[in-house]
Design a protein around this motif. Structure first.
Motif, PDB file in Angstrom:
ATOM      1  N   ARG A 283    -102.212 -34.881  14.930  1.00 10.20           N
ATOM      2  CA  ARG A 283    -102.549 -34.003  16.055  1.00 10.20           C
ATOM      3  C   ARG A 283    -101.360 -33.095  16.377  1.00 10.20           C
ATOM      4  O   ARG A 283    -100.773 -33.177  17.464  1.00 10.20           O
ATOM      5  CB  ARG A 283    -102.949 -34.825  17.283  1.00 10.20           C
ATOM      6  CG  ARG A 283    -104.235 -35.622  17.090  1.00 10.20           C
ATOM      7  CD  ARG A 283    -104.680 -36.292  18.375  1.00 10.20           C
ATOM      8  NE  ARG A 283    -103.708 -37.288  18.813  1.00 10.20           N
ATOM      9  CZ  ARG A 283    -103.690 -38.542  18.383  1.00 10.20           C
ATOM     10  NH1 ARG A 283    -104.568 -38.961  17.491  1.00 10.20           N
ATOM     11  NH2 ARG A 283    -102.789 -39.407  18.827  1.00 10.20           N
ATOM     12  N   PRO A 285     -99.348 -29.905  17.545  1.00  7.47           N
ATOM     13  CA  PRO A 285     -99.650 -28.863  18.528  1.00  7.47           C
ATOM     14  C   PRO A 285     -99.896 -27.524  17.850  1.00  7.47           C
ATOM     15  O   PRO A 285     -99.466 -27.290  16.718  1.00  7.47           O
ATOM     16  CB  PRO A 285     -98.390 -28.827  19.393  1.00  7.47           C
ATOM     17  CG  PRO A 285     -97.301 -29.353  18.511  1.00  7.47           C
ATOM     18  CD  PRO A 285     -97.957 -30.374  17.629  1.00  7.47           C
ATOM     19  N   ASP A 286    -100.602 -26.646  18.550  1.00  4.32           N
ATOM     20  CA  ASP A 286    -100.808 -25.301  18.019  1.00  4.32           C
ATOM     21  C   ASP A 286     -99.476 -24.570  17.916  1.00  4.32           C
ATOM     22  O   ASP A 286     -98.579 -24.753  18.737  1.00  4.32           O
ATOM     23  CB  ASP A 286    -101.755 -24.512  18.938  1.00  4.32           C
ATOM     24  CG  ASP A 286    -103.165 -25.082  18.935  1.00  4.32           C
ATOM     25  OD1 ASP A 286    -103.539 -25.692  17.925  1.00  4.32           O
ATOM     26  OD2 ASP A 286    -103.859 -24.918  19.953  1.00  4.32           O
ATOM     27  N   GLY A 287     -99.364 -23.724  16.908  1.00  7.11           N
ATOM     28  CA  GLY A 287     -98.164 -22.906  16.771  1.00  7.11           C
ATOM     29  C   GLY A 287     -96.969 -23.712  16.306  1.00  7.11           C
ATOM     30  O   GLY A 287     -97.044 -24.519  15.380  1.00  7.11           O
ATOM     31  N   LEU A 304     -97.097 -20.051  20.446  1.00  7.30           N
ATOM     32  CA  LEU A 304     -98.415 -20.567  20.072  1.00  7.30           C
ATOM     33  C   LEU A 304     -98.795 -20.157  18.652  1.00  7.30           C
ATOM     34  O   LEU A 304     -99.827 -20.570  18.134  1.00  7.30           O
ATOM     35  CB  LEU A 304     -99.470 -20.074  21.063  1.00  7.30           C
ATOM     36  CG  LEU A 304     -99.318 -20.589  22.498  1.00  7.30           C
ATOM     37  CD1 LEU A 304    -100.305 -19.896  23.418  1.00  7.30           C
ATOM     38  CD2 LEU A 304     -99.510 -22.103  22.536  1.00  7.30           C
ATOM     39  N   THR A 305     -97.949 -19.328  18.036  1.00  6.25           N
ATOM     40  CA  THR A 305     -98.122 -18.926  16.641  1.00  6.25           C
ATOM     41  C   THR A 305     -97.033 -19.592  15.812  1.00  6.25           C
ATOM     42  O   THR A 305     -95.858 -19.561  16.188  1.00  6.25           O
ATOM     43  CB  THR A 305     -98.007 -17.401  16.485  1.00  6.25           C
ATOM     44  OG1 THR A 305     -98.974 -16.770  17.316  1.00  6.25           O
ATOM     45  CG2 THR A 305     -98.227 -16.984  15.041  1.00  6.25           C
ATOM     46  N   ARG A 306     -97.399 -20.188  14.696  1.00  8.96           N
ATOM     47  CA  ARG A 306     -96.421 -20.908  13.895  1.00  8.96           C
ATOM     48  C   ARG A 306     -95.403 -19.949  13.296  1.00  8.96           C
ATOM     49  O   ARG A 306     -95.775 -19.016  12.579  1.00  8.96           O
ATOM     50  CB  ARG A 306     -97.118 -21.670  12.773  1.00  8.96           C
ATOM     51  CG  ARG A 306     -96.197 -22.643  12.043  1.00  8.96           C
ATOM     52  CD  ARG A 306     -96.953 -23.447  11.017  1.00  8.96           C
ATOM     53  NE  ARG A 306     -97.293 -22.652   9.839  1.00  8.96           N
ATOM     54  CZ  ARG A 306     -97.935 -23.126   8.781  1.00  8.96           C
ATOM     55  NH1 ARG A 306     -98.351 -24.378   8.781  1.00  8.96           N
ATOM     56  NH2 ARG A 306     -98.206 -22.343   7.749  1.00  8.96           N
TER      57      ARG A 306
END
Length: 331
Positions: A283, A285-287, A304-306
């Motif tokens: 799980r 996290p986003d980004g 929030l963007t990788r």
């Protein structure tokens, strides 16, 4: 560094089948190691350090598999090799020193026979007696006292430091081109740790091998390596020369690791710790995976963007949207 790397890992992805789904333990890892170079891979437990190496060497447990990427050793793709081909490389061109020699060594074989086993496997023309004599010489080289007698003993008759020396003797037996040491000093006291690190350094100099140190100990990284690869949540988040990593780190995770180190010239007090826990690989996290623990993020939308690894200086790369905000680290 210039020239063709001895080991080039490119976009490696490793997954494990677990109850409830699939875990991606290594997620697009890339790095190079050149001949004669000493490189450290550092990160908290679960960051993917050991799994990356085990993936490249075909040593994953049955639940794991490499699903993408390559690991080229001297131009040959280890990931594409069959087990028989890998067996010819492991122990001959690639030597391994594992974290716990008590479990890595066979408890029902004498130490000498375990050293000579690798010699005979990779040198078919070597007789049993010649291999046994060479095993004694190797034990002497790594500092085992009374090696002729000790070669006839079993691992449980050796101290922890002596077992690790025996592992190093096995790793160096065939003068490999690459030595991989996975947490080689974790279970040892500081005095024995220093001896083992000195031994690894000497073995590298004598064999001319590249040395990869996998550890969570930044002190070992500072003492032993020329270049450091920092991993978090299965990805490389920073890679740099050791001086740049320690004094001009560009990723907040690297900075947080360094700031948690005790310093001799500071008053003893509560050491700063990295808040929270490493993420559950099922799980993420986003980004940015470090976002929930990052003091720099502060809810910034970009996080929030990788982030991808980008150049931040000469031979220095970091995966942070705000790498320019880093300041010199007092370490």
């Amino acid at each position: 560094m210039t020239g063709q790397p001895l080991l080039r890992v490119a976009d490696l992805v490793t997954e494990f089948r677990v109850h409830g789904g699939v875990v991606r333990a290594v997620n697009g890892v890339s790095f190079d190691i050149h001949a004669g170079e000493t490189v450290g891979i550092v990160g908290e437990s679960g960051s993917g350090k050991s799994v990356t190496v085990m993936s490249a060497l075909g040593l994953l447990p049955s639940a794991g598999r490499v699903v993408a990427g390559h690991a080229h050793f001297a131009g040959r793709d280890l990931v594409a090799m069959r087990e028989r081909e890998l067996q010819k490389l492991r122990g001959k061109e690639i030597g391994l020193v594992f974290q716990d020699p008590m479990t890595a060594l066979n408890p029902v074989m004498t130490v000498g026979s375990q050293v000579s086993e690798g010699l005979r496997q990779h040198n078919p023309g070597m007789g049993r007696r010649a291999a046994a004599e060479h095993a004694v010489e190797l034990l002497a080289e790594v500092g085992i006292p009374d090696p002729k007698h000790r070669a006839k003993q079993y691992p449980h008759e050796f101290s922890g430091g002596m077992r690790q020396r025996a592992m190093i003797a096995i790793a160096m037996a065939n003068r490999p081109r690459l030595i991989i040491a996975d947490e080689p000093t974790t279970a040892l006291d500081v005095t024995i740790q220093a001896q083992i690190l000195d031994l690894l350094r000497r073995v590298q100099q004598e064999t001319g091998a590249a040395l990869m140190m996998i550890t969570h100990d930044l002190g070992v990284i500072a003492e032993m390596t020329q270049r450091v690869i920092v991993m978090y949540a299965g990805r490389v988040v920073e890679t740099a020369g050791v001086d740049a990593a320690f004094h001009d780190s560009r990723h907040p995770y690297t900075r947080a690791l360094l700031q948690s180190l005790p310093k001799l010239y500071h008053r003893v007090g509560e050491l700063p710790a990295i808040g929270g826990q490493p993420p559950n690989p099922q799980r993420l996290p986003d980004g940015c995976a470090f976002r929930p623990r990052c003091a720099r993020s502060h809810g910034r939308e970009a996080c929030l963007t990788r982030p991808e690894l980008v150049e931040t200086g000469p031979e220095h790369r970091a995966a942070c949207h705000f790498h320019d905000e880093a300041v010199e680290v007092d370490a």
